[in-house]
Design an enzyme around this catalytic site. Structure first.
Site, PDB file in Angstrom:
ATOM      1  N   TYR A 103       0.839  -1.209   0.000  1.00 38.47           N
ATOM      2  CA  TYR A 103       0.000   0.000   0.000  1.00 38.47           C
ATOM      3  C   TYR A 103       0.868   1.250   0.000  1.00 38.47           C
ATOM      4  O   TYR A 103       1.941   1.277   0.621  1.00 38.47           O
ATOM      5  CB  TYR A 103      -0.887   0.043   1.250  1.00 38.47           C
ATOM      6  CG  TYR A 103      -2.072  -0.879   1.182  1.00 38.47           C
ATOM      7  CD1 TYR A 103      -3.281  -0.448   0.658  1.00 38.47           C
ATOM      8  CD2 TYR A 103      -1.978  -2.179   1.654  1.00 38.47           C
ATOM      9  CE1 TYR A 103      -4.375  -1.287   0.606  1.00 38.47           C
ATOM     10  CE2 TYR A 103      -3.072  -3.030   1.602  1.00 38.47           C
ATOM     11  CZ  TYR A 103      -4.263  -2.577   1.082  1.00 38.47           C
ATOM     12  OH  TYR A 103      -5.340  -3.417   1.021  1.00 38.47           O
ATOM     13  N   TYR A 142      -0.950  -9.959   0.050  1.00 44.12           N
ATOM     14  CA  TYR A 142       0.099  -9.475   0.962  1.00 44.12           C
ATOM     15  C   TYR A 142       0.006 -10.188   2.300  1.00 44.12           C
ATOM     16  O   TYR A 142      -1.059 -10.642   2.713  1.00 44.12           O
ATOM     17  CB  TYR A 142       0.031  -7.947   1.131  1.00 44.12           C
ATOM     18  CG  TYR A 142      -1.262  -7.375   1.670  1.00 44.12           C
ATOM     19  CD1 TYR A 142      -1.520  -7.325   3.039  1.00 44.12           C
ATOM     20  CD2 TYR A 142      -2.211  -6.846   0.806  1.00 44.12           C
ATOM     21  CE1 TYR A 142      -2.693  -6.772   3.536  1.00 44.12           C
ATOM     22  CE2 TYR A 142      -3.391  -6.292   1.291  1.00 44.12           C
ATOM     23  CZ  TYR A 142      -3.622  -6.250   2.657  1.00 44.12           C
ATOM     24  OH  TYR A 142      -4.787  -5.704   3.137  1.00 44.12           O
ATOM     25  N   ARG A 152      -3.364 -12.107   2.993  1.00 43.89           N
ATOM     26  CA  ARG A 152      -4.681 -11.659   2.517  1.00 43.89           C
ATOM     27  C   ARG A 152      -4.829 -12.007   1.034  1.00 43.89           C
ATOM     28  O   ARG A 152      -3.919 -11.764   0.238  1.00 43.89           O
ATOM     29  CB  ARG A 152      -4.832 -10.125   2.640  1.00 43.89           C
ATOM     30  CG  ARG A 152      -4.838  -9.502   4.014  1.00 43.89           C
ATOM     31  CD  ARG A 152      -5.998  -9.892   4.930  1.00 43.89           C
ATOM     32  NE  ARG A 152      -7.292 -10.194   4.316  1.00 43.89           N
ATOM     33  CZ  ARG A 152      -8.184  -9.276   3.941  1.00 43.89           C
ATOM     34  NH1 ARG A 152      -7.961  -7.991   4.099  1.00 43.89           N
ATOM     35  NH2 ARG A 152      -9.337  -9.625   3.416  1.00 43.89           N
ATOM     36  N   HIS A 155      -7.531  -8.111  -2.985  1.00 46.87           N
ATOM     37  CA  HIS A 155      -8.819  -7.467  -2.741  1.00 46.87           C
ATOM     38  C   HIS A 155      -8.728  -5.970  -3.008  1.00 46.87           C
ATOM     39  O   HIS A 155      -7.645  -5.390  -2.968  1.00 46.87           O
ATOM     40  CB  HIS A 155      -9.292  -7.705  -1.298  1.00 46.87           C
ATOM     41  CG  HIS A 155      -8.341  -7.145  -0.282  1.00 46.87           C
ATOM     42  ND1 HIS A 155      -7.255  -7.849   0.182  1.00 46.87           N
ATOM     43  CD2 HIS A 155      -8.287  -5.939   0.340  1.00 46.87           C
ATOM     44  CE1 HIS A 155      -6.578  -7.113   1.039  1.00 46.87           C
ATOM     45  NE2 HIS A 155      -7.180  -5.934   1.162  1.00 46.87           N
ATOM     46  N   HIS A 157     -10.580  -2.355  -1.688  1.00 50.23           N
ATOM     47  CA  HIS A 157     -11.455  -1.772  -0.666  1.00 50.23           C
ATOM     48  C   HIS A 157     -12.427  -0.787  -1.319  1.00 50.23           C
ATOM     49  O   HIS A 157     -12.015   0.021  -2.161  1.00 50.23           O
ATOM     50  CB  HIS A 157     -10.625  -1.009   0.369  1.00 50.23           C
ATOM     51  CG  HIS A 157      -9.701  -1.877   1.168  1.00 50.23           C
ATOM     52  ND1 HIS A 157     -10.032  -2.373   2.405  1.00 50.23           N
ATOM     53  CD2 HIS A 157      -8.457  -2.333   0.921  1.00 50.23           C
ATOM     54  CE1 HIS A 157      -9.022  -3.092   2.886  1.00 50.23           C
ATOM     55  NE2 HIS A 157      -8.045  -3.080   2.001  1.00 50.23           N
TER      56      HIS A 157
HETATM   57 FE   LIG Z   1      -6.314  -4.385   2.258  1.00 46.53          FE
END
Ligand SMILES: [Fe+2]
Lengths: 231, 159
Positions: A103, A142, A152, A155, A157
């Site tokens: 991120y 990640y 995870r 995805h 958000h």
């Molecule tokens: Fe996330």
């Protein structure tokens, strides 16, 4: 102000205490929740227009000087209420990690490269039929420290407003066939299998653009009015 | 027959850049908004009493005359979004909301955080308002009503 909203079917939303997702243990409320009436504040909400959109707000591959690395995708669908009626002019906010699973956020410590050409946030308003379309790159999986070797699934958000504060929804959209879905405590916090399926996009040939990008369809369903519409 | 709703998922830890909003902490940027200007501030703590640094609140309220933003696109006056800092503190600038019929003045507050799989919704009322005595929500919450009250701190700050 809209009329009273229907309660979602049991199992649609996660329980606040879901020990497999470790952070819920401290953060779930310790006291029982009390029901609030659906008053004029609950049944109204802010309405946004195009003035909140910015340059390349719906194309996350064109917000920087160059093109981001990764698999380009087109994501499109509709925002509906649970009566099946389209929700026009509703704001969606989008954020995601880059194709390496990192991120653009100062607290993200994952040892994967940042992409100088990808920030990973966007906004879009639905059209008169409740439709939206964004262009982005497929986010990577990640790791996170929830449990040993926790990853995870890929995805994106999403944050949606609808027309009233009680329709407000923040969720995550997943990709079909992802082998990590079965291992993910956040995805599996949703008790109902049908509701979990709601949060997985569908690969769509019709949205796929030759020589350019793969297409996925993803529809959102927000709470609708309890009163059955006359038809 | 109603459709299955899209399930809620946590906002996660890395939402700040995706949800940044200006001027999120000012609910009524228009200086002519009716109502007494106030600052609402507080701390978000978890179920064990520890401050929550990765949370945000959305606030929604009428202006001082009890009027909500008109239900047309482009009217987001009365709505705000504030993020907690490293100590779990938030601050919003607004006006004291007007009463809504028999409901005492209050602000609707929606809380999102890492570790919350769905949002929490509550109301913030104002200590010392005469209308509190007749408010059905405050009456129904019994001993926990005090947790819904913001207390004045000086002339225009509520905590
Ligand atoms: Fe996330």
């Amino acid at each position: 102000m809209t009329s009273a909203l229907r309660k979602p079917a049991p199992g649609t939303h996660p329980n606040l205490l879901h020990p497999a997702y470790a952070s819920t243990v401290a953060r779930a409320p310790t006291q029982s929740l009390l029901a609030l009436p659906q008053g004029p504040g609950e049944l109204s909400g802010p309405r946004f227009d195009a003035s909140v959109l910015y340059k390349s707000h719906d194309d996350l591959t064109r917000q920087c000087a160059g093109e981001p690395l990764g698999e380009r995708i087109i994501l499109s669908g509709r925002v509906l209420d649970d009566n099946g009626d389209p929700m026009p002019n509703t704001l969606l906010e989008v954020w995601q990690c880059n194709s390496a699973g990192r991120y653009h956020h100062h607290r993200d410590q994952h040892d994967a490269p940042l992409d100088p050409n990808f920030t990973g946030n966007g906004r879009v308003l639905t059209d008169a039929e409740g439709r939206y379309t964004i262009t982005t790159i497929k986010p990577g999986a990640y790791p996170w420290r929830n449990h040993p070797n926790a990853w995870r699934p890929a995805h994106i958000h999403f944050s949606l407003f609808g027309t009233s504060m009680l329709q407000r929804l923040i969720t995550q959209m997943y990709f079909p066939g992802d082998p990590l879905l079965g291992y993910d405590p956040i995805f599996n916090s949703v008790p109902s299998e049908k509701a979990r399926e709601r949060s997985i996009a569908r690969f769509d040939w019709n949205l796929t653009k030759p020589e350019w990008a793969l297409g996925y369809e993803f529809n959102f369903v927000l709470r609708g009015s309890e009163a059955t519409p006359a038809n | 027959m109603s459709e299955i709703n899209t399930p809620s998922q946590t906002v996660g830890p890395f939402f700040h850049y995706g949800l940044k909003w200006e001027p999120g902490e000012h609910l009524f940027p228009d200086a002519k908004t009716p109502g007494r200007r106030i600052v609402l501030t507080g701390t978000i703590t978890d179920g064990q009493g520890a401050p929550v640094p990765d949370a945000f609140l959305e606030l929604w309220q009428p202006d001082g005359s009890g009027r909500f933003g008109a239900p047309v696109p482009g009217s987001c006056a009365g709505w705000g979004r504030v993020f907690t800092d490293n100590d779990g503190r938030y601050t919003a600038n607004t006006v004291l909301p007007g009463a809504l019929g028999k409901q005492a003045p209050h602000i609707l507050v929606v809380l999102f955080a890492r570790g919350l799989l769905r949002q929490l919704i509550t109301r913030v009322y104002f200590d010392g308002e005469a209308a509190n005595a007749g408010d059905a929500v405050l009456a129904s919450t019994g001993a926990r009503a005090a947790t819904l009250l913001a207390r004045p701190e000086g002339a225009e700050r509520y905590v």
